[in-house]
Design a protein around this motif. Sequence first.
Motif, PDB file in Angstrom:
ATOM      1  N   ALA A 124     -27.362  46.078 -48.765  1.00 50.48           N
ATOM      2  CA  ALA A 124     -27.471  45.764 -47.334  1.00 50.48           C
ATOM      3  C   ALA A 124     -28.932  45.652 -46.910  1.00 50.48           C
ATOM      4  O   ALA A 124     -29.311  44.721 -46.185  1.00 50.48           O
ATOM      5  CB  ALA A 124     -26.760  46.829 -46.516  1.00 50.48           C
ATOM      6  N   ARG A 125     -29.768  46.603 -47.353  1.00 60.47           N
ATOM      7  CA  ARG A 125     -31.200  46.549 -47.022  1.00 60.47           C
ATOM      8  C   ARG A 125     -31.838  45.304 -47.610  1.00 60.47           C
ATOM      9  O   ARG A 125     -32.635  44.626 -46.953  1.00 60.47           O
ATOM     10  CB  ARG A 125     -31.921  47.791 -47.547  1.00 60.47           C
ATOM     11  CG  ARG A 125     -31.664  49.041 -46.757  1.00 60.47           C
ATOM     12  CD  ARG A 125     -32.658  50.145 -47.078  1.00 60.47           C
ATOM     13  NE  ARG A 125     -32.836  50.423 -48.485  1.00 60.47           N
ATOM     14  CZ  ARG A 125     -32.223  51.393 -49.162  1.00 60.47           C
ATOM     15  NH1 ARG A 125     -31.365  52.182 -48.539  1.00 60.47           N
ATOM     16  NH2 ARG A 125     -32.458  51.594 -50.440  1.00 60.47           N
ATOM     17  N   ARG A 182     -26.465  49.275 -55.379  1.00 55.33           N
ATOM     18  CA  ARG A 182     -25.628  50.162 -54.566  1.00 55.33           C
ATOM     19  C   ARG A 182     -25.395  49.478 -53.213  1.00 55.33           C
ATOM     20  O   ARG A 182     -26.214  48.668 -52.774  1.00 55.33           O
ATOM     21  CB  ARG A 182     -26.344  51.495 -54.325  1.00 55.33           C
ATOM     22  CG  ARG A 182     -26.703  52.269 -55.559  1.00 55.33           C
ATOM     23  CD  ARG A 182     -27.385  53.594 -55.197  1.00 55.33           C
ATOM     24  NE  ARG A 182     -28.400  53.517 -54.163  1.00 55.33           N
ATOM     25  CZ  ARG A 182     -29.712  53.315 -54.377  1.00 55.33           C
ATOM     26  NH1 ARG A 182     -30.161  53.175 -55.603  1.00 55.33           N
ATOM     27  NH2 ARG A 182     -30.558  53.276 -53.377  1.00 55.33           N
ATOM     28  N   PRO A 183     -24.304  49.795 -52.537  1.00 57.58           N
ATOM     29  CA  PRO A 183     -24.010  49.132 -51.250  1.00 57.58           C
ATOM     30  C   PRO A 183     -25.127  49.265 -50.213  1.00 57.58           C
ATOM     31  O   PRO A 183     -25.438  48.301 -49.519  1.00 57.58           O
ATOM     32  CB  PRO A 183     -22.735  49.815 -50.770  1.00 57.58           C
ATOM     33  CG  PRO A 183     -22.088  50.311 -52.013  1.00 57.58           C
ATOM     34  CD  PRO A 183     -23.208  50.667 -52.955  1.00 57.58           C
ATOM     35  N   ASP A 184     -25.735  50.453 -50.100  1.00 53.91           N
ATOM     36  CA  ASP A 184     -26.799  50.627 -49.109  1.00 53.91           C
ATOM     37  C   ASP A 184     -28.036  49.800 -49.470  1.00 53.91           C
ATOM     38  O   ASP A 184     -28.658  49.186 -48.606  1.00 53.91           O
ATOM     39  CB  ASP A 184     -27.158  52.106 -48.935  1.00 53.91           C
ATOM     40  CG  ASP A 184     -27.687  52.745 -50.215  1.00 53.91           C
ATOM     41  OD1 ASP A 184     -27.204  52.391 -51.308  1.00 53.91           O
ATOM     42  OD2 ASP A 184     -28.584  53.605 -50.113  1.00 53.91           O
ATOM     43  N   LEU A 185     -28.377  49.751 -50.761  1.00 52.91           N
ATOM     44  CA  LEU A 185     -29.515  48.944 -51.204  1.00 52.91           C
ATOM     45  C   LEU A 185     -29.209  47.451 -51.032  1.00 52.91           C
ATOM     46  O   LEU A 185     -30.071  46.675 -50.620  1.00 52.91           O
ATOM     47  CB  LEU A 185     -29.862  49.247 -52.663  1.00 52.91           C
ATOM     48  CG  LEU A 185     -30.991  48.416 -53.272  1.00 52.91           C
ATOM     49  CD1 LEU A 185     -32.284  48.572 -52.474  1.00 52.91           C
ATOM     50  CD2 LEU A 185     -31.212  48.798 -54.726  1.00 52.91           C
ATOM     51  N   ARG A 241     -37.357  51.453 -50.389  1.00 47.52           N
ATOM     52  CA  ARG A 241     -37.224  52.874 -50.725  1.00 47.52           C
ATOM     53  C   ARG A 241     -36.554  53.079 -52.085  1.00 47.52           C
ATOM     54  O   ARG A 241     -35.594  53.849 -52.212  1.00 47.52           O
ATOM     55  CB  ARG A 241     -36.482  53.620 -49.615  1.00 47.52           C
ATOM     56  CG  ARG A 241     -37.187  53.586 -48.288  1.00 47.52           C
ATOM     57  CD  ARG A 241     -36.535  54.408 -47.214  1.00 47.52           C
ATOM     58  NE  ARG A 241     -35.138  54.168 -46.960  1.00 47.52           N
ATOM     59  CZ  ARG A 241     -34.659  53.263 -46.110  1.00 47.52           C
ATOM     60  NH1 ARG A 241     -35.477  52.511 -45.423  1.00 47.52           N
ATOM     61  NH2 ARG A 241     -33.364  53.128 -45.934  1.00 47.52           N
ATOM     62  N   ARG A 278     -30.766  42.212 -45.644  1.00 41.48           N
ATOM     63  CA  ARG A 278     -31.394  42.213 -44.327  1.00 41.48           C
ATOM     64  C   ARG A 278     -32.861  41.787 -44.408  1.00 41.48           C
ATOM     65  O   ARG A 278     -33.335  40.971 -43.608  1.00 41.48           O
ATOM     66  CB  ARG A 278     -31.270  43.591 -43.681  1.00 41.48           C
ATOM     67  CG  ARG A 278     -31.790  43.644 -42.264  1.00 41.48           C
ATOM     68  CD  ARG A 278     -31.665  45.016 -41.636  1.00 41.48           C
ATOM     69  NE  ARG A 278     -32.497  45.988 -42.333  1.00 41.48           N
ATOM     70  CZ  ARG A 278     -32.038  47.051 -42.983  1.00 41.48           C
ATOM     71  NH1 ARG A 278     -30.756  47.294 -43.024  1.00 41.48           N
ATOM     72  NH2 ARG A 278     -32.854  47.888 -43.587  1.00 41.48           N
TER      73      ARG A 278
END
Length: 185
Positions: A69-70, A64-67, A46, A73
């Motif tokens: 993590a994705r 970024r932290p959310d990116l 995304r 994963r």
Amino acid sequence: MSVFGDGLDAAVQKAFTRPTPKSAGAQMRYLVKQLKGTKAVAQMLRVSQRTVERYVKDQIKKPRPDLAARLEREVKARWQPQIRAKAREKAATTGGIVIDTRARLGYTAPIGSTDQDRVRHLTVALSPQYAARLFDARQQGASDQELREIAAEALKEVYFQDSGRRAGSLEEVRFTDIEQLEFDL
């Protein structure tokens, strides 16, 4: 977040022979190679296709932290598929799986027995049959509740009934309030 699914994935990841890529650029290059293009990676994560291209060329180094993590994963989900398959196969045919949990366990039994739920810390080796059922259910996209039911059935047979040597009239095991859960091959 799937407690059982993530636990099974973590157990299989312990069989990896090489570490996963660490830097964002290396992870992005791996995903581009696996998915055969930056567009597919961009849609999966995304982000824009141009952002993926910048990571591949190391023009951007810190996501970024959310990116992040994705990204991690998705890389772990695709890393060493043959090693992952061999580990699952070994657990399902010969090795079995060990479950280490701290949870509230209780059971349904005839009147007069002490079937009250209580918190227990168990480390139990499950047979290859149950390892196969857990991994097959995980592969088919089973919910956490379905995986919990399979694990409860396995604990009923192995821990409470001791493979048929005791508690033959035990009907159902309740496996709730999971504080800690870990699988090992």
